[in-house]
Design a protein around this motif. Structure first.
Motif, PDB file in Angstrom:
ATOM      1  N   VAL A  69       0.936  -1.158  -0.063  1.00 24.16           N
ATOM      2  CA  VAL A  69      -0.090   0.041  -0.230  1.00 24.16           C
ATOM      3  C   VAL A  69       0.878   1.192  -0.070  1.00 24.16           C
ATOM      4  N   ALA A  70       1.951   1.276   0.650  1.00 26.72           N
ATOM      5  CA  ALA A  70       2.659   2.417   0.737  1.00 26.72           C
ATOM      6  C   ALA A  70       3.343   2.640  -0.484  1.00 26.72           C
ATOM      7  N   GLU A  71       3.870   1.593  -0.952  1.00 22.12           N
ATOM      8  CA  GLU A  71       4.650   1.618  -2.617  1.00 22.12           C
ATOM      9  C   GLU A  71       3.682   2.172  -3.455  1.00 22.12           C
ATOM     10  N   VAL A 112       1.739   7.237  -6.584  1.00 22.93           N
ATOM     11  CA  VAL A 112       0.602   8.075  -7.012  1.00 22.93           C
ATOM     12  C   VAL A 112       1.448   9.580  -6.872  1.00 22.93           C
ATOM     13  N   TYR A 113       1.955   9.838  -5.389  1.00 24.39           N
ATOM     14  CA  TYR A 113       2.646  11.098  -5.268  1.00 24.39           C
ATOM     15  C   TYR A 113       3.846  11.374  -5.731  1.00 24.39           C
ATOM     16  N   GLU A 114       4.440  10.204  -6.561  1.00 22.71           N
ATOM     17  CA  GLU A 114       5.476  10.547  -7.175  1.00 22.71           C
ATOM     18  C   GLU A 114       6.920  10.747  -6.241  1.00 22.71           C
ATOM     19  N   VAL A 115       6.859  10.035  -5.346  1.00 23.76           N
ATOM     20  CA  VAL A 115       8.158   9.888  -4.396  1.00 23.76           C
ATOM     21  C   VAL A 115       8.634   8.554  -4.525  1.00 23.76           C
ATOM     22  N   ASP A 116       9.698   8.470  -4.945  1.00 21.17           N
ATOM     23  CA  ASP A 116      10.459   7.019  -5.309  1.00 21.17           C
ATOM     24  C   ASP A 116      11.025   6.544  -4.038  1.00 21.17           C
ATOM     25  N   ALA A 117      11.516   5.493  -4.357  1.00 23.02           N
ATOM     26  CA  ALA A 117      12.185   4.542  -3.172  1.00 23.02           C
ATOM     27  C   ALA A 117      13.178   5.174  -2.384  1.00 23.02           C
ATOM     28  N   ARG A 118      13.873   6.169  -2.866  1.00 27.97           N
ATOM     29  CA  ARG A 118      15.015   6.828  -2.426  1.00 27.97           C
ATOM     30  C   ARG A 118      14.466   8.261  -1.693  1.00 27.97           C
ATOM     31  N   GLY A 119      13.115   8.548  -2.135  1.00 29.57           N
ATOM     32  CA  GLY A 119      12.745  10.054  -1.282  1.00 29.57           C
ATOM     33  C   GLY A 119      12.763  11.136  -2.459  1.00 29.57           C
ATOM     34  N   LEU A 120      13.185  10.724  -3.892  1.00 27.55           N
ATOM     35  CA  LEU A 120      13.244  11.650  -4.713  1.00 27.55           C
ATOM     36  C   LEU A 120      11.927  11.917  -5.296  1.00 27.55           C
TER      37      LEU A 120
END
Length: 354
Positions: free
Chosen positions: A254-256, A261-269
């Motif tokens: 769910v978090a992924e 959707v909010y365009e925040v990738d796995a590294r926080g970019l």
């Protein structure tokens, strides 16, 4: 423009921005820890501050003046509130930009009660006349109020009750040495480790009554740029997604999906960060390229690129600022799945192995 400038609209609108908007401030008030034992992270700062406060209480005296430095969103305001609570003293909050004249500061200081804690945020942005008045107030608990103008002006000494000043700044180096030297305790707030942020997410989830799995909390923490404020903001957005698109439980999946959707990738970019990296890699072969050229390529003002996007990219080792211009680091190519160009050759933009 300072990278911490709260007047920057781009910084305020970013989901991963460290500037607190109205919604953040309201939620933070409910989530703030009330004492040092409840405060998560900053172990050394907490231990040192606890000794300072306990010793002051044992003496029956006001605590030494405290200077807290560090990036926005790490807990400087929260610690100021905890200091007041631990000393069982009232708290007065103001900021450097709000004090433009020495008279503004004199009015605040003269109305303080004995033992009161005065929190002065962005202390590095205070006007110079007010700054010079603060020297005497901190050291001698006295200010000189100037009455009249010209040759007939006289200075009337005004005695102040003992108080504790807590100053907060993102740039301690901008404070003049005479002001820094008057703080009895100084501390630098570090960015949080992912494990510490997981504890922050779990605690906030309990207070917000959000069911969260360990994997879900870890996913949110890993994208929070080492900043509790961002972790809490991402948690709220993931909570919304979980309530609308899932069964209300924040799991890793769910978090992924929510943060995609909010365009925040796995590294926080976020979108702006990736736009800067993609332009640097795909259009300019990894650099070096000038800031103005890079800003034009991403359709942003140069100040936005330099002060909003670049600090995190530099801290993550994805980009370097050099005398010749901005240069992509090997981690940037890897993160975007691109193949670095051959020495002296253009980038081919092909996707590399995942």
């Amino acid at each position: 423009m300072n990278w911490d400038d709260t007047t920057d609209p781009t910084a305020a609108e970013r989901l991963v921005g460290s500037v607190a908007d109205g919604e953040d401030q309201a939620v933070e008030a409910a989530l703030r820890p009330k004492d040092l034992n409840e405060f998560i992270g900053q172990e050394k700062v907490r231990e040192q501050l606890d000794l300072v406060l306990r010793a002051a209480r044992a003496r029956g005296a006001t605590a030494d003046h405290v200077l807290l430095s560090g990036a926005p969103g790490l807990g400087k305001t929260t610690l100021s509130m905890i200091i007041a609570a631990e000393m069982e003293a009232p708290l007065r909050i103001t900021s450097g930009p709000a004090i433009q004249h020495a008279g503004d500061l004199a009015a605040i200081l003269s109305s303080l009660q004995e033992g009161e804690v005065l929190f002065l945020d962005e202390i590095h942005r205070m006007s110079r006349p007010a700054e010079e008045m603060l020297y005497m107030a901190m050291e001698d608990f006295r200010v000189d109020v100037i009455v009249g103008k010209g040759p007939g002006a006289t200075a009337i000494p005004l005695e102040l009750p003992p108080f504790t000043l807590v100053g907060a700044t993102v740039r301690a180096g901008l404070l003049p040495p005479p002001l820094r030297d008057r703080f009895g305790f100084t501390a630098h707030m570090e960015f949080y480790e992912p494990t510490e942020l997981e504890r922050v997410v779990h605690r906030s989830a309990r207070l917000l009554e959000v069911e969260t799995t360990s994997e879900g909390a870890a996913e949110v923490a890993g994208r929070s740029r080492g900043t509790p404020r961002i972790a809490n903001r991402l948690l709220r957005r993931v909570r919304d997604y979980a309530q609308v698109k899932a069964d209300g439980v924040v799991t890793r999946e769910v978090a992924e999906a929510a943060l995609a959707v909010y365009e925040v990738d796995a590294r926080g970019l976020d979108r702006l960060d990736r736009a800067v990296l993609e332009a640097l890699l795909k259009l300019f072969g990894g650099g070096p390229v000038g800031l103005s050229t890079l800003a034009v390529a991403v359709g942003e003002e140069r100040e936005t690129v330099a002060e909003v996007a670049e600090p995190f990219l530099v801290r993550e080792g994805l980009l370097a600022r050099t005398p010749r211009g901005r240069v992509a680091m090997p981690a940037a190519w890897e993160h975007l799945g691109l193949v670095p160009p051959r020495q002296g050759g253009p980038a081919d933009g092909r996707e590399g192995p995942h």
